[in-house]
Design a protein around this motif. Structure first.
Motif, PDB file in Angstrom:
ATOM      1  N   ILE A  69       0.841  -1.198   0.000  1.00 21.71           N
ATOM      2  CA  ILE A  69       0.000   0.000   0.000  1.00 21.71           C
ATOM      3  C   ILE A  69       0.878   1.250   0.000  1.00 21.71           C
ATOM      4  O   ILE A  69       1.838   1.337   0.751  1.00 21.71           O
ATOM      5  CB  ILE A  69      -0.926   0.012   1.229  1.00 21.71           C
ATOM      6  CG1 ILE A  69      -1.824  -1.216   1.250  1.00 21.71           C
ATOM      7  CG2 ILE A  69      -1.779   1.283   1.247  1.00 21.71           C
ATOM      8  CD1 ILE A  69      -2.795  -1.303   0.101  1.00 21.71           C
ATOM      9  N   GLY A  70       0.537   2.200  -0.859  1.00 20.32           N
ATOM     10  CA  GLY A  70       1.359   3.394  -1.004  1.00 20.32           C
ATOM     11  C   GLY A  70       0.973   4.519  -0.063  1.00 20.32           C
ATOM     12  O   GLY A  70      -0.045   4.453   0.629  1.00 20.32           O
ATOM     13  N   ARG A  71       1.809   5.530  -0.068  1.00 24.96           N
ATOM     14  CA  ARG A  71       1.611   6.626   0.855  1.00 24.96           C
ATOM     15  C   ARG A  71       0.345   7.417   0.558  1.00 24.96           C
ATOM     16  O   ARG A  71      -0.281   7.989   1.428  1.00 24.96           O
ATOM     17  CB  ARG A  71       2.835   7.548   0.772  1.00 24.96           C
ATOM     18  CG  ARG A  71       3.103   8.280   2.031  1.00 24.96           C
ATOM     19  CD  ARG A  71       4.542   8.759   2.079  1.00 24.96           C
ATOM     20  NE  ARG A  71       5.416   7.783   2.690  1.00 24.96           N
ATOM     21  CZ  ARG A  71       6.737   7.971   2.815  1.00 24.96           C
ATOM     22  NH1 ARG A  71       7.291   9.069   2.343  1.00 24.96           N
ATOM     23  NH2 ARG A  71       7.475   7.050   3.398  1.00 24.96           N
ATOM     24  N   LYS A  72      -0.049   7.426  -0.699  1.00 24.25           N
ATOM     25  CA  LYS A  72      -1.223   8.211  -1.063  1.00 24.25           C
ATOM     26  C   LYS A  72      -2.490   7.643  -0.407  1.00 24.25           C
ATOM     27  O   LYS A  72      -3.346   8.395   0.051  1.00 24.25           O
ATOM     28  CB  LYS A  72      -1.401   8.202  -2.577  1.00 24.25           C
ATOM     29  CG  LYS A  72      -2.150   9.408  -3.082  1.00 24.25           C
ATOM     30  CD  LYS A  72      -1.484   9.934  -4.320  1.00 24.25           C
ATOM     31  CE  LYS A  72      -2.184  11.084  -4.968  1.00 24.25           C
ATOM     32  NZ  LYS A  72      -1.502  11.433  -6.231  1.00 24.25           N
ATOM     33  N   LEU A  73      -2.572   6.344  -0.368  1.00 23.47           N
ATOM     34  CA  LEU A  73      -3.732   5.750   0.288  1.00 23.47           C
ATOM     35  C   LEU A  73      -3.692   6.007   1.783  1.00 23.47           C
ATOM     36  O   LEU A  73      -4.723   6.190   2.426  1.00 23.47           O
ATOM     37  CB  LEU A  73      -3.798   4.241   0.014  1.00 23.47           C
ATOM     38  CG  LEU A  73      -4.356   3.833  -1.336  1.00 23.47           C
ATOM     39  CD1 LEU A  73      -4.603   2.333  -1.375  1.00 23.47           C
ATOM     40  CD2 LEU A  73      -5.653   4.568  -1.633  1.00 23.47           C
TER      41      LEU A  73
END
Lengths: 258, 258
Positions: A69-73
């Motif tokens: 999971i990326g930082r944007k989520l």
DNA sequence: CTCAGCTTTCCACTGGCCGGGAGGAGTGCA
DNA sequence: TGCACTCCTCCCGGCCAGTGGAAAGCTGAG
């Protein structure tokens, strides 16, 4: 002879989002083929969609090729109302509470038939701990759960009484007893458990109420987890109540501006 | 004469994700038409895609018709590595630290030219506070920022020195002075600020290091925020260092299993 | 009542999505 | 060193899912 053929009625978007469903707390890092298999998506398709998700920042690709999971989520998740309204207001109160009584303190809301833990302040030593921010536990076997269930609509209570799963040998699984227990919780305005969820842990919880023109509304439960042998629990009830009322008052204030 | 015509090269997925970009901490609740405008998507298209996002749980539709980030994204966000690896390990240490010194404690990582605050434990009273979990502040004007910048690769430092924006009248905006300041930070192994980000707040920060075979790596910064008139800051450095080393050690242990 | 501003639905057209399969990269074994 | 195996990346023609202007609902204000 290629062309469209995949399961009809599935939109691109739902497929892309479906890929994200492959991730959970047990498996926060997955390879391309794992994601493809878990989501039932053909490899080539998964590859393309994952590329887009990663490009936007929903996922990050690690050096070893696996996705996470990326930082944007993470950022977006912080904007969710569970987080914003409730957590932000409650955090300092949990803090104070923890400073005073030293045990693990947490805040939960009801989500269907489960208690969703939205915030927690834990000591270092403490008792064996199951709950964690974001985790879900059954309503009938936890302190916060009983409080939330006691305040829930009838149909929720009925459904819950039909699924009293045994967690330990102390779990209340008899619908009749649980019904009486809930009545007791409503009367005393707090709930207790003793090793009903996990051995070696007892808990105490009170409701957090929002004041509205048409009467109070239970929006969350504030609870602590302690070793089961402690006999001074009743002494802690007022302390919890003070904090819960503080949170409730603050929520009522900020909720007005909407 | 309807059909396709919208900006070519934009995939469905990227459009759907683009809608989510409309949300930020300043505007966590948006109506259909607001989202459509902010993202440059035709109304009808936005409507359809938002329907899909809401169906999956990425967004929730409120009674008044506006959209907000849904619980599913909150859940997924909790799985992000920023959250998992670092926060979970660091939380109890921040807790202890806060119990000891009573001031606001926080943990930040570098993201580009900004300090990203990933965890925080704050007192109730305390000083005027800008940072919040998830917020980003410039590297050159905060304690944690200076620590992170001092450990950053040369090109990052150079870019940062070219954009020393003034935040208050105490902000260091001269590249030469900042360069010396960073050298000093590396030597002393801690950084200070005094009203450089916001009036009425000073800070102190130390690096959190991961031990690797080829030397240590700064992965985060641990800092506190205090009133600027306090003169006993140096006394607190060892306390911060103990906590930072604890976090670093724990990280090194868990990082091994990958 | 009208009107303005928003949301929802409709539908003909077409270009972006689909995914089997070929080829590449990495790894384990003999 | 060669072979077998797994996992990832890329290609490309057919076709249907996505598109978005327009028009119809839906409020609430005046």
């Amino acid at each position: 002879m290629a062309g469209h053929s995949g399961a009809p009625g599935r939109s691109v978007t739902s497929r892309a989002l479906g890929l994200l469903d492959a991730f959970d707390s047990a498996t926060p890092r997955l390879s391309l083929s794992e994601i493809a298999e878990r989501s039932g998506t053909p490899l080539a398709t998964a590859h393309r969609l994952l590329g887009e998700l990663a490009g936007w920042g929903a996922l990050t690709r690690r050096a070893d090729g696996r996705y996470e999971i990326g930082r944007k989520l993470w950022d977006l998740g912080l904007l969710a109302p569970v987080q914003m309204e409730l957590r932000q207001v409650a955090a300092p109160f949990l803090q104070d509470l923890h400073n005073t009584i030293r045990d693990t303190v947490h805040l939960a809301v009801r989500e269907g038939l489960q208690a969703l833990y939205v915030e927690r302040v834990s000591g270092r030593e403490s008792v064996p701990m199951v709950s964690q921010v974001g985790s879900r536990l059954p309503l009938h076997a936890t302190g916060v759960g009983k409080v939330l269930l006691a305040a829930a609509p009838t149909d929720v209570v009925e459904r819950a009484l039909r699924s009293l799963t045994r967690q330990t040998r102390h779990t209340l699984v008899d619908p009749g007893r649980m019904r009486r227990e809930l009545a007791e919780v409503r009367r005393r305005r707090y709930a207790r458990t003793s090793e009903e969820m996990s051995a070696g842990a007892a808990s105490l919880a009170v409701p957090v109420q929002l004041e509205r023109s048409n009467g109070p509304l239970v929006v969350a439960a504030l609870g602590i987890v302690v070793p089961p042998h402690r006999r001074d629990l009743p002494r802690l009830v007022p302390v919890l109540e003070v904090a819960a009322r503080g949170i409730g008052r603050e929520l009522t204030r900020t909720r007005d501006f909407r």
